[in-house]
Design an enzyme around this catalytic site. Structure first.
Site, PDB file in Angstrom:
ATOM      1  N   ASP A 236       0.940  -1.242   0.220  1.00  0.00           N
ATOM      2  CA  ASP A 236      -0.021  -0.023  -0.309  1.00  0.00           C
ATOM      3  C   ASP A 236       0.831   1.211   0.037  1.00  0.00           C
ATOM      4  O   ASP A 236       2.291   1.471   0.234  1.00  0.00           O
ATOM      5  CB  ASP A 236      -1.103   0.063   1.660  1.00  0.00           C
ATOM      6  CG  ASP A 236      -1.732  -1.113   1.170  1.00  0.00           C
ATOM      7  OD1 ASP A 236      -2.701  -2.044   0.527  1.00  0.00           O
ATOM      8  OD2 ASP A 236      -2.003  -1.714   2.410  1.00  0.00           O
TER       9      ASP A 236
ATOM     10  N   ASP B 272      -6.789  -1.745  -4.803  1.00  0.00           N
ATOM     11  CA  ASP B 272      -8.063  -1.181  -3.233  1.00  0.00           C
ATOM     12  C   ASP B 272      -8.868  -0.573  -4.584  1.00  0.00           C
ATOM     13  O   ASP B 272      -9.965  -0.213  -4.155  1.00  0.00           O
ATOM     14  CB  ASP B 272      -7.630  -0.485  -2.493  1.00  0.00           C
ATOM     15  CG  ASP B 272      -6.454  -1.713  -2.002  1.00  0.00           C
ATOM     16  OD1 ASP B 272      -6.980  -3.001  -1.738  1.00  0.00           O
ATOM     17  OD2 ASP B 272      -5.568  -0.826  -0.858  1.00  0.00           O
TER      18      ASP B 272
END
Length: 173
Positions: free
Chosen positions: A125, A143
Site C-alpha cells: 500500500d 483497492d
C-alpha cells in the site's frame, strides 16, 4: 461458448480494463518498493503522501496482527472472488456495459492484491490521505479499482432496478 463469442457477446469484451488496471497496480507498487524504504513517505499535497507500507491483513488492516494464517485465508478469498468475477463477467450480456465494467474493475483489484499476497504475504500500500494527524488507512490502485467497481455495481443495481420496475409496470398495463 466459443472464444470469439465470449469476447464479442459477453462482458469479457471489457477484460482489457482488468488488464490495464492490473498493470497500473503492479507497476506502481514496484515503483514504490524500488523507490522507498518501508514506512518512508513523500509529501505530495497538504492532505496526501506516498507512503510505503505492507499490509498483511485485509481492508483497514483487519487481522493484520495475526501470526500468518491470514495470508493464505485472504489469498484463498481473493482467488475465489477472482473466479466469481470472471464467471460473472462471462455470463453478463455485452449490452450491460456498466455491470461489465464494474466486474472488470473488481476483478483487477482482486487479482492485483492476490498477486501481492501470494508472492510476498502482504499487500503493498502507498496512497496515504489524511487531515491534520488523522490518516485514512493507506491503500493502492487495486483497492481503488475494487472501490470503483463496487460503486459502479451499486449504481447499476439502482439503474437496472428502475428499468426492471418500468418493464414490469408496462407488462401489467
Amino acid at each position: 461458448m466459443k472464444i470469439n463469442k465470449l469476447f464479442t457477446e459477453t462482458g469479457f469484451k471489457w477484460l482489457w480494463l482488468t488488464v490495464l488496471f492490473l498493470i497500473i497496480d503492479q507497476v506502481t507498487k514496484q515503483l514504490v518498493v524500488n523507490s522507498f524504504d518501508l514506512y518512508e513517505s513523500m509529501n505530495i499535497l497538504p492532505f496526501f503522501d506516498l507512503r510505503y507500507v505492507q499490509n498483511p491483513g485485509a481492508a483497514f488492516s483487519f487481522l493484520a496482527d495475526q501470526d500468518g494464517w491470514q495470508r493464505w485465508f485472504f489469498t484463498i478469498i481473493a482467488a475465489i472472488a477472482s473466479v466469481v468475477f470472471l464467471v460473472w463477467l462471462a455470463k453478463t450480456p455485452k449490452n450491460n456495459a456498466l455491470l461489465s465494467i464494474a466486474l472488470a474493475f473488481m476483478l483487477s483489484g482482486a487479482v492485483g492484491n492476490l498477486i501481492d499476497r501470494a508472492l510476498f504475504g502482504y499487500v503493498i500500500d502507498f496512497l496515504d490521505f489524511y487531515i491534520a494527524d488523522n490518516h485514512w488507512p493507506a491503500f493502492n490502485v487495486a483497492d481503488s479499482a475494487i472501490f470503483i467497481g463496487a460503486a459502479l455495481m451499486i449504481f447499476d443495481s439502482f439503474k437496472n432496478g428502475d428499468s426492471a420496475k418500468k418493464t414490469e409496470i408496462t407488462k401489467t398495463n
